[in-house]
Scaffold this motif. Structure first.
Motif, PDB file in Angstrom:
ATOM      1  N   ASP A   1       0.040   2.910  -2.696  1.00  0.00           N
ATOM      2  CA  ASP A   1       1.218   3.977  -2.637  1.00  0.00           C
ATOM      3  C   ASP A   1       1.500   3.874  -1.017  1.00  0.00           C
ATOM      4  O   ASP A   1       0.636   4.188   0.041  1.00  0.00           O
ATOM      5  CB  ASP A   1       0.604   5.293  -2.907  1.00  0.00           C
ATOM      6  N   ILE A   2       2.625   3.842  -0.808  1.00  0.00           N
ATOM      7  CA  ILE A   2       2.969   4.146   0.630  1.00  0.00           C
ATOM      8  C   ILE A   2       3.484   5.399   1.045  1.00  0.00           C
ATOM      9  O   ILE A   2       4.281   6.217   0.427  1.00  0.00           O
ATOM     10  CB  ILE A   2       4.449   3.043   0.844  1.00  0.00           C
ATOM     11  N   VAL A   3       2.944   5.991   1.920  1.00  0.00           N
ATOM     12  CA  VAL A   3       2.897   7.362   2.511  1.00  0.00           C
ATOM     13  C   VAL A   3       3.564   7.328   3.756  1.00  0.00           C
ATOM     14  O   VAL A   3       3.320   6.368   4.740  1.00  0.00           O
ATOM     15  CB  VAL A   3       1.765   8.066   2.631  1.00  0.00           C
TER      16      VAL A   3
ATOM     17  N   THR B   1       1.033  -3.006  -6.935  1.00  0.00           N
ATOM     18  CA  THR B   1       0.578  -3.003  -5.602  1.00  0.00           C
ATOM     19  C   THR B   1       1.676  -2.400  -4.346  1.00  0.00           C
ATOM     20  O   THR B   1       1.490  -2.422  -3.133  1.00  0.00           O
ATOM     21  CB  THR B   1       0.156  -4.535  -5.030  1.00  0.00           C
ATOM     22  N   HIS B   2       2.801  -1.932  -5.221  1.00  0.00           N
ATOM     23  CA  HIS B   2       3.561  -1.266  -4.194  1.00  0.00           C
ATOM     24  C   HIS B   2       4.431  -0.231  -4.792  1.00  0.00           C
ATOM     25  O   HIS B   2       5.417  -0.672  -5.439  1.00  0.00           O
ATOM     26  CB  HIS B   2       4.850  -2.530  -3.708  1.00  0.00           C
ATOM     27  N   VAL B   3       4.001   0.878  -4.606  1.00  0.00           N
ATOM     28  CA  VAL B   3       4.689   1.962  -5.094  1.00  0.00           C
ATOM     29  C   VAL B   3       5.086   3.208  -4.247  1.00  0.00           C
ATOM     30  O   VAL B   3       4.458   3.005  -3.062  1.00  0.00           O
ATOM     31  CB  VAL B   3       3.869   2.711  -6.364  1.00  0.00           C
ATOM     32  N   HIS B   4       5.878   3.975  -4.528  1.00  0.00           N
ATOM     33  CA  HIS B   4       6.330   5.052  -3.739  1.00  0.00           C
ATOM     34  C   HIS B   4       6.022   6.500  -4.394  1.00  0.00           C
ATOM     35  O   HIS B   4       7.003   7.176  -4.700  1.00  0.00           O
ATOM     36  CB  HIS B   4       7.761   5.083  -3.208  1.00  0.00           C
ATOM     37  N   LEU B   5       4.972   6.501  -5.137  1.00  0.00           N
ATOM     38  CA  LEU B   5       4.640   7.406  -5.983  1.00  0.00           C
ATOM     39  C   LEU B   5       4.571   8.816  -5.583  1.00  0.00           C
ATOM     40  O   LEU B   5       5.031   9.713  -6.166  1.00  0.00           O
ATOM     41  CB  LEU B   5       3.210   7.078  -6.690  1.00  0.00           C
TER      42      LEU B   5
ATOM     43  N   VAL C   1      -1.724  -0.696   6.812  1.00  0.00           N
ATOM     44  CA  VAL C   1      -0.499  -0.022   7.244  1.00  0.00           C
ATOM     45  C   VAL C   1       0.878  -0.686   6.699  1.00  0.00           C
ATOM     46  O   VAL C   1       0.630  -1.696   6.383  1.00  0.00           O
ATOM     47  CB  VAL C   1      -0.478   0.061   8.708  1.00  0.00           C
ATOM     48  N   LYS C   2       1.772   0.018   6.571  1.00  0.00           N
ATOM     49  CA  LYS C   2       3.081  -0.494   6.120  1.00  0.00           C
ATOM     50  C   LYS C   2       4.029  -0.330   7.372  1.00  0.00           C
ATOM     51  O   LYS C   2       4.008   0.573   8.052  1.00  0.00           O
ATOM     52  CB  LYS C   2       3.333   0.218   4.817  1.00  0.00           C
ATOM     53  N   MET C   3       4.963  -1.190   7.592  1.00  0.00           N
ATOM     54  CA  MET C   3       6.221  -1.239   8.532  1.00  0.00           C
ATOM     55  C   MET C   3       7.258  -1.924   7.973  1.00  0.00           C
ATOM     56  O   MET C   3       7.407  -2.765   7.114  1.00  0.00           O
ATOM     57  CB  MET C   3       5.794  -1.498   9.810  1.00  0.00           C
TER      58      MET C   3
ATOM     59  N   GLU D   1       5.971  -7.631   2.046  1.00  0.00           N
ATOM     60  CA  GLU D   1       6.446  -6.723   1.015  1.00  0.00           C
ATOM     61  C   GLU D   1       7.991  -7.274   0.756  1.00  0.00           C
ATOM     62  O   GLU D   1       8.783  -7.554   1.727  1.00  0.00           O
ATOM     63  CB  GLU D   1       6.475  -5.457   1.273  1.00  0.00           C
ATOM     64  N   HIS D   2       7.999  -7.669  -0.236  1.00  0.00           N
ATOM     65  CA  HIS D   2       9.416  -8.165  -0.946  1.00  0.00           C
ATOM     66  C   HIS D   2       9.670  -9.999  -0.683  1.00  0.00           C
ATOM     67  O   HIS D   2      10.525 -10.391  -1.034  1.00  0.00           O
ATOM     68  CB  HIS D   2      10.654  -7.521  -0.474  1.00  0.00           C
ATOM     69  N   MET D   3       8.721 -10.333   0.345  1.00  0.00           N
ATOM     70  CA  MET D   3       8.780 -11.907   0.254  1.00  0.00           C
ATOM     71  C   MET D   3       8.397 -12.319  -1.129  1.00  0.00           C
ATOM     72  O   MET D   3       7.712 -11.900  -1.893  1.00  0.00           O
ATOM     73  CB  MET D   3       7.750 -12.312   1.343  1.00  0.00           C
TER      74      MET D   3
ATOM     75  N   SER E   1       6.268  -2.944  -7.772  1.00  0.00           N
ATOM     76  CA  SER E   1       7.418  -2.552  -8.608  1.00  0.00           C
ATOM     77  C   SER E   1       8.475  -1.775  -7.653  1.00  0.00           C
ATOM     78  O   SER E   1       9.599  -1.760  -8.017  1.00  0.00           O
ATOM     79  CB  SER E   1       7.019  -1.831  -9.917  1.00  0.00           C
ATOM     80  N   ASP E   2       7.933  -1.293  -6.622  1.00  0.00           N
ATOM     81  CA  ASP E   2       8.796  -0.225  -5.836  1.00  0.00           C
ATOM     82  C   ASP E   2       9.322   0.626  -6.575  1.00  0.00           C
ATOM     83  O   ASP E   2      10.025   1.402  -5.982  1.00  0.00           O
ATOM     84  CB  ASP E   2      10.049  -1.141  -5.461  1.00  0.00           C
ATOM     85  N   SER E   3       8.525   1.260  -7.527  1.00  0.00           N
ATOM     86  CA  SER E   3       8.922   2.369  -8.412  1.00  0.00           C
ATOM     87  C   SER E   3       7.867   3.430  -8.004  1.00  0.00           C
ATOM     88  O   SER E   3       6.999   3.115  -7.146  1.00  0.00           O
ATOM     89  CB  SER E   3       8.743   2.251  -9.818  1.00  0.00           C
TER      90      SER E   3
END
Ligand SMILES: [Zn+2]
Length: 547
Positions: free
Chosen positions: A238-240, A72-76, A297-299, A381-383, A446-448
């Motif tokens: 994926d975060i863009v 649920t959290h990647v920077h692919l 949306v991500k911030m 995210e990261h909580m 995973s933040d991967s």
């Protein structure tokens, strides 16, 4: 959704141990797919009888099959091209143990590259502690092994090392002053730059190094998505942070090169995308199709932990003046969250330090109070990584906020985080047992890729065994069960993606996304789940990966 009525299934899997994850003891022998969805489950004999002349039938030979996994959290899209193009010297990915190992990899690439061209590589953050040499390579090491090329190698986000030719191209000499927010390391005896560049000094080198083009971006995304499939991952969030990857995803989809599903989370604030433009377009969460959609949306409220920019109430252990940084003030945060909330856009707010947690909770409570809506599924995210106090957990549950913890961070660099945040703040690190007991919804991210690969099986193993890569069994009382850990990447992850009707379990009517494993993860030692080979990954009823 009703399954499409087709005369015969496209694909049948039989003679397996199909763990549907739909309630307890929900194991089936066989499953049939048609039109990308599951159309029947049951025993082998009954399902095989459904086969038509063109049906592909696969004998699972008793192997375990699970729902396709979600990260649920990647920077692919941001990291995919580097995954494909850069020389890999990262010890979390490879068997690099020494400077000599690094030099060998660089020299091998240089042997095939024209003289005077760039050799760009990446290592892992804080790799100097783990290399046998107990230091990073310097320009002299690099010059010796690669005298005829320009070399640049980064170690995480904060340090890059160049060889003499690269420094020359960047015009970095003994007389170059440190830029604001950066440092050029110099030999204390000679005053010459050692090649090691910290923080913003890295930009001087990056400015002259070659950049990736759009075609490389697209190929990098395809490459990274295929790597996900190798670990049974069929969906990523994926975060863009610009339009380019969004356009790339659409083209890749049209070209038929998209083999795993993607929910994009456009980052707003400190990004090329403004929340206003999304709202003005009338985009709401879920826009798109089964393969590519808007996930919210991500911030980012504060910075990262390894760079010591996450914002805490108490200072960093060995830096009494450093409390981290706040990138979005409370007013702007409240305003942005409120507007997105009202526009039907789910928010994913990055908060790593406890001060940032409270700011995120304040903003969400404010929005939910002003315009109550049950199904917002806002996330932090990261909580759930640390400092999940009783009060914070109650606030999460009361307002229906989802936590996205990242056990991979603990698994790989938990020891380094202990050093910079201190034991006291981490007595309850990754408290998944406590979070679940208190009713907090948690899903795994995973933040991967980048620092480490996308690999939920590794994360599941760490959640269940609590055995970290650096050796410790960390806070074993916070272990969760194998089923609970899988839920973080299947059923709960599907809910977090607003996709619980399509994904998460292997039931009739759902998308035929699944992974065939070499062994049953519920019947092996928890620690071994991370090494479990994925033998086949099926997305939409099609085999997208086969070992
Ligand atoms: Zn991230």
């Amino acid at each position: 959704m009703k399954p499409r009525a087709l005369a015969y299934p496209d694909l049948i899997l039989f003679n397996g141990k199909i763990r549907s994850f739909a309630g307890e003891n929900s194991i089936r022998e066989a499953l049939a797919c048609a039109g990308g969805r599951i159309v029947a489950t049951g025993n082998s004999e009954d399902i095989r009888r459904l086969a038509g002349p063109d049906t592909q039938s696969i004998d699972l030979k008793g192997r375990t099959t699970i729902p396709g996994l979600t990260d649920t959290h990647v920077h692919l899209s941001e990291k995919g091209t580097a995954e494909m193009e850069l020389i890999d010297c990262r010890d979390f990915y490879t068997d690099v143990h020494s400077i000599a190992d690094i030099l060998e990899r660089l020299a091998k690439r240089a042997a095939d590259a024209p003289k005077g061209s760039w050799i760009v590589a990446h290592g892992s953050p804080m790799q100097d502690f783990r290399l046998n040499d107990k230091r990073f390579p310097n320009k002299h090491d690099l010059d010796r092994a690669i005298p005829d090329h320009l070399v640049s190698i980064s170690f995480g986000a904060h340090i890059t090392v160049g060889n003499s030719k690269a420094l020359e191209a960047a015009k970095i000499t003994r007389d170059t002053p440190d830029p604001a927010g950066g440092a050029i390391h110099k030999d204390p005896q000679t005053g010459e730059p050692t090649g090691e560049l910290h923080e913003r000094a890295q930009l001087i080198l990056r400015k002259v190094a070659p950049e990736f083009n759009y075609l490389q971006l697209k190929d990098g995304i395809v490459f990274a998505l295929n790597q996900c499939l190798e670990r049974g991952v069929t969906t990523v969030h994926d975060i863009v942070r610009s339009g380019e990857p969004v356009r790339a995803y659409q083209e890749i989809y049209r070209e038929g090169r998209m083999h795993a599903r993607v929910s994009i989370l456009p980052r707003v604030i400190e990004s090329n995308i403004g929340s206003r433009s999304l709202i003005e377009l009338g985009l709401t969460t879920g826009f798109g199709n089964e393969w590519l959609r808007v996930g919210g949306v991500k911030m980012s409220i504060d910075g990262g932990i390894t760079g010591r920019n996450a914002c805490f109430y108490d200072p960093y252990e060995d830096d009494e003046h450093n409390y981290g940084i706040i990138r979005i003030q409370q007013d702007e945060l409240n305003d942005t969250v409120q507007k997105c909330h009202d526009a039907g856009l789910r928010c994913c707010v990055h908060a790593i330090g406890d001060r940032a947690f409270d700011m995120a909770l304040d903003a969400y409570e404010n929005a939910v109070q002003k315009s109550p809506r049950k199904d917002h599924r806002h996330r932090i995210e990261h909580m759930g990584n640390w400092l999940s106090t009783q009060e914070r957990m109650q606030r999460m549950v009361r307002s229906g906020i989802i936590a996205i913890p990242n056990i991979a961070i603990g698994y790989y660099v938990g020891d380094a985080i202990l050093d910079c945040v201190g034991e006291k703040r981490l007595t309850k690190a990754f408290p998944f047992r406590t979070l679940l007991r208190n009713g907090v919804i948690i899903a795994g991210g995973s933040d991967s890729p980048g620092y480490w690969p996308v690999d939920p099986l590794r994360d599941i193993a760490a959640c269940v065994s609590r055995k970290m890569r650096w050796g410790e069994v960390w806070i074993p009382e916070e272990r969760i069960t194998t089923a609970e850990a899988f839920a973080m990447h299947t059923t709960t992850a599907a809910y977090v993606g607003f996709e619980e009707n399509d994904k998460g379990t292997l039931e009739v009517g759902k998308l035929a996304d699944l992974a065939v494993l070499a062994e049953d993860p519920f019947e092996i030692q928890a620690e071994r789940i991370k090494d479990l080979p994925v033998e086949m990954t099926i997305v939409g009823g099609e085999i997208k990966y086969q070992a």
